[in-house]
Design an enzyme around this catalytic site. Structure first.
Site, PDB file in Angstrom:
ATOM      1  CE1 TYR A  19      30.345  47.581  44.271  1.00 36.48           C
ATOM      2  CE2 TYR A  19      31.727  45.903  45.271  1.00 36.48           C
ATOM      3  CZ  TYR A  19      30.957  47.027  45.383  1.00 36.48           C
ATOM      4  OH  TYR A  19      30.797  47.616  46.601  1.00 36.48           O
ATOM      5  CD  GLU A  20      36.317  46.432  41.844  1.00 40.01           C
ATOM      6  OE1 GLU A  20      37.020  46.143  40.867  1.00 40.01           O
ATOM      7  OE2 GLU A  20      35.952  47.593  42.068  1.00 40.01           O
ATOM      8  N   GLY A  21      34.944  41.626  39.644  1.00 37.46           N
ATOM      9  CA  GLY A  21      35.016  40.221  39.248  1.00 37.46           C
ATOM     10  C   GLY A  21      34.042  39.412  40.071  1.00 37.46           C
ATOM     11  NE  ARG A  36      39.284  40.485  40.952  1.00 37.23           N
ATOM     12  CZ  ARG A  36      39.721  39.894  39.860  1.00 37.23           C
ATOM     13  NH1 ARG A  36      40.852  39.183  39.913  1.00 37.23           N
ATOM     14  NH2 ARG A  36      39.060  39.994  38.736  1.00 37.23           N
ATOM     15  CG  MET A  64      41.129  44.732  38.388  1.00 41.83           C
ATOM     16  SD  MET A  64      39.446  45.238  38.846  1.00 41.83           S
ATOM     17  CE  MET A  64      38.616  43.664  38.815  1.00 41.83           C
TER      18      MET A  64
END
Length: 429
Positions: A273-275, A132, A128
């Site tokens: 997305y990706e947090g 990010r 992740m």
């Protein structure tokens, strides 16, 4: 699907098989390129729980689940027990199939453990954090494309007469001050985002390749600190720059033929997305600024101040008020950081209420100082060529026109929590 970003709520199950593999059953949504025919095989990372796993995030394991099982000789074998149930209809990124994936309609999809059982979260964050930074680069890339297109349009499109224009023809809109301001904002935000992403990548490389262990550790903490900023600031700027690109085009930007609207639609997902960027801000405040008792943050801030001091010492008129504005921004960041570290243990909700403006403030300080650092290197290296002049002008514009928002962001961080946490009445009607 019901869990969203709360991984403790995931329900996908994994059962041990006699041959050392696992059988996976569950559903995932929003899986980019979850199904396509561009490659002969697709391999999914899947988080799942074993029957005897502890509750919460401590009971998550990670598995590799291929679309086609791979035989001992490397050839593709049987189709695995997984399928795409549907493709999402999205605001943007229409060339990217975003899928609902179902694993284990029958016996269960064959999966292979990554790392250790119940230790999947650590494996996931390795992936992740790389993702990010990559998303930050994606936000920067869309911003750059939107800027290039808007700049070309503004040079060609004629409308009105700029102040001091000679002759009878209409002026290219790039000669109008407000259009020039928008283009400079687009360039400065894009350049600052790129600089933050590059500095994050540099910290990651130093964490991997420096010889001394303590230097690698310090570099890793710097990478940890910068990663949520790179992801959130760059993707927010991607949306802002793409929106300004539409504005530069005027009405022509709002129709599909020019392509300006596509940049806006495509950029918008990157903040999610990706947090989500709110989660990035929470991570920055709750976990990253306190690394090593705040020493990592202090070291990074000291680097920012060193850059501002170098600009001031140069006394180059081309930099204008860059040094003064950067010093103000860094001071605002330091005061906001001190406030958050004081309230984190006592009033964590106060810190969370200010997390997003704090991340933006951090991005202004980092982006402004990194642009100034590049401008200084250009001035001391190539001298007075056009590339050096462009970097200096961009750094100055950012410092004088964008960074001054720092004072307002500081106030939001330090004094805005009560109006966030105590204003439920505003949300009841």
């Amino acid at each position: 699907p019901q869990a969203g970003s709360d991984l403790s709520a995931l329900r996908t199950r994994a059962e041990r098989a006699a041959n050392g593999s696992y059988r996976i059953k569950g559903t995932k949504i929003f899986i980019t390129y979850g199904e396509h025919d561009l490659t002969p095989n697709i391999v999914h990372f899947v988080l799942a729980r074993l029957p005897d796993a502890p509750p919460g995030t401590k009971g998550i394991s990670m598995f590799l689940v291929p679309k086609f099982l791979v035989q001992d000789d490397g050839a593709l074998g049987a189709r695995n027990d997984l399928r795409c149930a549907s493709i999402e209809h999205k605001l943007g990124i229409h060339a990217s199939p975003t899928c609902v994936m179902i694993f284990g309609d029958n016996e269960g999809a064959t999966g292979f453990l990554v790392g250790e059982e119940n230790k999947g979260l650590a494996c996931m964050f390795t992936m992740m954090n790389q993702a990010r930074l990559a998303i930050g680069v994606q936000g920067t890339a869309i911003a750059e494309r939107a800027y290039q297109q808007a700049l070309a349009f503004a040079r060609e499109r004629r409308q009105g007469r700029a102040s001091g224009a000679k002759g009878k023809e209409m002026s290219p809109i790039i000669e109008h001050p407000d259009v020039k301001r928008m283009l400079l904002t687009m360039r400065a935000l894009t350049s600052a985002s790129r600089a933050i992403c590059l500095k994050t990548a540099d910290a990651i490389d130093r964490a991997r390749y420096l010889k001394a262990e303590h230097e690698r550790g310090a570099a890793q903490e710097e990478a940890n600190l910068l990663t949520p900023v790179a992801k959130a600031f760059a993707t927010d700027c991607g949306s802002e720059v793409a929106s300004l690109g539409i504005q530069v085009h005027g009405g022509m930007g709002y129709i599909e033929e020019t392509g300006a609207a596509q940049h806006y639609r495509d950029a918008r997902i990157a903040a999610i997305y990706e947090g989500t960027n709110g989660i990035q801000a929470m991570d920055l405040v709750m976990r990253k600024i306190g690394q090593s008792g705040g020493e990592t943050l202090q070291r990074v801030n000291a680097g920012f101040r060193n850059t501002a001091d170098h600009v001031a010492a140069l006394s180059d008129p081309a930099f204008g008020a860059t040094a003064v504005r950067l010093e103000e921004t860094i001071t605002a960041l330091e005061r906001a950081s001190d406030h958050l570290q004081r309230v984190l243990g006592k009033k964590p909700d106060d810190a969370l209420a200010g997390a997003t403006p704090y991340l933006r403030l951090f991005g202004l300080a980092a982006g402004g100082c990194y642009l100034a650092e590049a401008a200084l290197a250009s001035r001391l290296g190539s001298g007075k060529g056009p590339a050096a002049a462009a970097r200096i002008a961009t750094a100055r514009f950012f410092a004088e026109n964008i960074a001054p928002a720092a004072s307002g962001l500081e106030r939001a961080v330090v004094a805005g929590a009560d109006s966030v946490l105590g204003s439920d009445a505003a949300l009841t009607v």
